[in-house]
Design an enzyme around this catalytic site. Structure first.
Site, PDB file in Angstrom:
ATOM      1  N   GLY A  12       0.777  -1.237   0.000  1.00  0.00           N
ATOM      2  CA  GLY A  12       0.000   0.000   0.000  1.00  0.00           C
ATOM      3  C   GLY A  12       0.808   1.285   0.000  1.00  0.00           C
ATOM      4  O   GLY A  12       0.314   2.325   0.447  1.00  0.00           O
ATOM      5  N   ASN A  14       1.502   3.028  -2.600  1.00  0.00           N
ATOM      6  CA  ASN A  14       0.790   3.962  -3.497  1.00  0.00           C
ATOM      7  C   ASN A  14      -0.444   4.535  -2.813  1.00  0.00           C
ATOM      8  O   ASN A  14      -0.755   5.714  -2.981  1.00  0.00           O
ATOM      9  CB  ASN A  14       0.424   3.265  -4.813  1.00  0.00           C
ATOM     10  CG  ASN A  14       1.593   3.241  -5.780  1.00  0.00           C
ATOM     11  OD1 ASN A  14       1.945   4.264  -6.350  1.00  0.00           O
ATOM     12  ND2 ASN A  14       2.219   2.076  -5.926  1.00  0.00           N
ATOM     13  N   HIS A 110       0.753   1.073 -13.352  1.00  0.00           N
ATOM     14  CA  HIS A 110       1.554  -0.078 -13.780  1.00  0.00           C
ATOM     15  C   HIS A 110       3.035   0.309 -13.695  1.00  0.00           C
ATOM     16  O   HIS A 110       3.419   1.384 -14.168  1.00  0.00           O
ATOM     17  CB  HIS A 110       1.199  -0.485 -15.219  1.00  0.00           C
ATOM     18  CG  HIS A 110       1.961  -1.685 -15.667  1.00  0.00           C
ATOM     19  ND1 HIS A 110       1.668  -2.952 -15.222  1.00  0.00           N
ATOM     20  CD2 HIS A 110       3.049  -1.802 -16.464  1.00  0.00           C
ATOM     21  CE1 HIS A 110       2.529  -3.806 -15.746  1.00  0.00           C
ATOM     22  NE2 HIS A 110       3.377  -3.139 -16.503  1.00  0.00           N
ATOM     23  N   ASP A 151      -3.802  -4.131 -18.917  1.00  0.00           N
ATOM     24  CA  ASP A 151      -2.801  -3.066 -19.117  1.00  0.00           C
ATOM     25  C   ASP A 151      -2.944  -2.396 -20.483  1.00  0.00           C
ATOM     26  O   ASP A 151      -1.942  -2.062 -21.137  1.00  0.00           O
ATOM     27  CB  ASP A 151      -1.368  -3.636 -18.971  1.00  0.00           C
ATOM     28  CG  ASP A 151      -1.107  -4.207 -17.591  1.00  0.00           C
ATOM     29  OD1 ASP A 151      -1.749  -3.760 -16.628  1.00  0.00           O
ATOM     30  OD2 ASP A 151      -0.269  -5.118 -17.483  1.00  0.00           O
ATOM     31  N   ALA A 180       8.602   7.773  -9.807  1.00  0.00           N
ATOM     32  CA  ALA A 180       7.472   7.821 -10.740  1.00  0.00           C
ATOM     33  C   ALA A 180       6.120   7.531 -10.073  1.00  0.00           C
ATOM     34  O   ALA A 180       5.251   8.393 -10.030  1.00  0.00           O
ATOM     35  CB  ALA A 180       7.713   6.855 -11.898  1.00  0.00           C
ATOM     36  N   GLU A 181       5.941   6.342  -9.536  1.00  0.00           N
ATOM     37  CA  GLU A 181       4.595   5.933  -9.101  1.00  0.00           C
ATOM     38  C   GLU A 181       3.971   6.870  -8.074  1.00  0.00           C
ATOM     39  O   GLU A 181       2.814   7.274  -8.219  1.00  0.00           O
ATOM     40  CB  GLU A 181       4.634   4.517  -8.519  1.00  0.00           C
ATOM     41  CG  GLU A 181       5.007   3.465  -9.531  1.00  0.00           C
ATOM     42  CD  GLU A 181       4.853   2.060  -8.989  1.00  0.00           C
ATOM     43  OE1 GLU A 181       3.848   1.773  -8.326  1.00  0.00           O
ATOM     44  OE2 GLU A 181       5.746   1.239  -9.230  1.00  0.00           O
TER      45      GLU A 181
HETATM   46  C1  GAR Z   1       3.356  -1.143  -7.375  1.00  0.00           C
HETATM   47  O1  GAR Z   1       4.664  -1.149  -7.883  1.00  0.00           O
HETATM   48  C2  GAR Z   1       2.349  -1.142  -8.519  1.00  0.00           C
HETATM   49  O2  GAR Z   1       2.763  -0.371  -9.611  1.00  0.00           O
HETATM   50  C3  GAR Z   1       2.316  -2.597  -8.878  1.00  0.00           C
HETATM   51  O3  GAR Z   1       2.347  -3.261  -7.635  1.00  0.00           O
HETATM   52  C4  GAR Z   1       3.058  -2.464  -6.684  1.00  0.00           C
HETATM   53  C5  GAR Z   1       2.196  -2.297  -5.462  1.00  0.00           C
HETATM   54  O4  GAR Z   1       2.904  -1.646  -4.438  1.00  0.00           O
HETATM   55  N1  GAR Z   1       1.145  -2.920  -9.657  1.00  0.00           N
HETATM   56  C6  GAR Z   1       1.153  -3.832 -10.617  1.00  0.00           C
HETATM   57  O5  GAR Z   1       2.108  -4.527 -10.885  1.00  0.00           O
HETATM   58  C7  GAR Z   1      -0.161  -3.963 -11.367  1.00  0.00           C
HETATM   59  N2  GAR Z   1       0.015  -4.693 -12.579  1.00  0.00           N
HETATM   60  P1  GAR Z   1       2.152  -0.940  -3.220  1.00  0.00           P
HETATM   61  O6  GAR Z   1       1.160  -1.949  -2.627  1.00  0.00           O
HETATM   62  O7  GAR Z   1       3.260  -0.625  -2.246  1.00  0.00           O
HETATM   63  O8  GAR Z   1       1.460   0.290  -3.733  1.00  0.00           O
END
Ligand code: GAR
Length: 210
Positions: A12, A14, A110, A151, A180-181
């Site tokens: 979590g 993000n 993504h 995607d 980035a994210e």
């Molecule tokens: C993140 O890197 C997100 O981009 C990826 O999973 C991770 C979750 O991290 N999502 C995917 O791969 C979707 N295809 P988080 O739980 O720490 O946010």
């Protein structure tokens, strides 16, 4: 006020970036109304709780069939009445009933530059493993709208991130998140909350100047 539901599966970070951006005012005119996890042990649910946001677990393990799980997920989302659904590390293929009910109201982050390193099998750390195996020198993250193909929906935001000599999948994942994210996902929500995003007839997104 844009009502946002966030779907999560794991750590979590993000989700945390969104919570922090709402707190700091980086995202205005939006609120998270519900966090939904398919995994009851997801740390993301702890983050929701700490932020005073309702967290709900809808796990496929608790339903006899995939169809029943899909219905339960749809019902849980509808109950929250969101204007926008954000997939923030949600490791579940979104069922078509959800995509139909919330057409062009679902975004996903993504961890690569779509259309590279995406599709079946490309999720979480695997994406970064495959980037390193291929020897790509640039990767990044993409926020896109969700349609029936994995995607594939209209791209909203992208940011490139350098791959460095000696990177491990974990080191690269962290850099992609930090550079980035955690920036792109709050920005995407902010743009949508300001009503600045449109999708044209060719399924291309456009961002209005503020
Ligand atoms: C993140 O890197 C997100 O981009 C990826 O999973 C991770 C979750 O991290 N999502 C995917 O791969 C979707 N295809 P988080 O739980 O720490 O946010």
């Amino acid at each position: 006020m844009l009502r946002v539901a966030v779907c999560v599966s794991g750590g979590g970070t993000n989700l945390q970036a969104i919570i922090d951006a709402l707190r700091s005012g980086t995202i205005e005119n939006a609120q998270i109304v519900r966090v939904i996890s398919n995994n009851k042990n997801a740390y993301a649910l702890e983050r929701a709780k700490a932020a005073g946001i309702e967290g709900v677990c809808v796990s496929p393990k608790e339903y006899a069939t995939r169809a029943l799980f899909n219905e339960a997920l749809l019902a849980c989302l509808k109950e929250a009445a969101p204007d926008l659904i954000v997939l923030a590390g949600f490791m579940v293929a979104v069922p078509s009933c959800v995509i139909e009910a919330f057409r062009d109201k679902i975004i996903n982050i993504h961890p690569a530059l779509i259309p590279s390193f995406c599709g079946k099998g490309y999720y979480g750390l695997h994406v970064h493993e495959k980037v390193l195996q291929r020897g790509a020198k640039v990767t990044g993250a993409t926020v896109h709208f969700v349609d029936e193909d994995l995607d594939h929906g209209p791209i909203l935001l992208q940011k490139a991130v350098e791959v460095r000599e000696g990177d491990t999948p974990e080191v690269l994942q962290r850099r992609v998140m930090e550079e980035a994210e955690w920036i792109l996902l709050p920005r995407a929500i902010s743009l949508i909350a300001q009503d600045r995003v449109t999708i044209d007839d060719n399924r291309i997104t456009h961002i209005k100047e503020s």
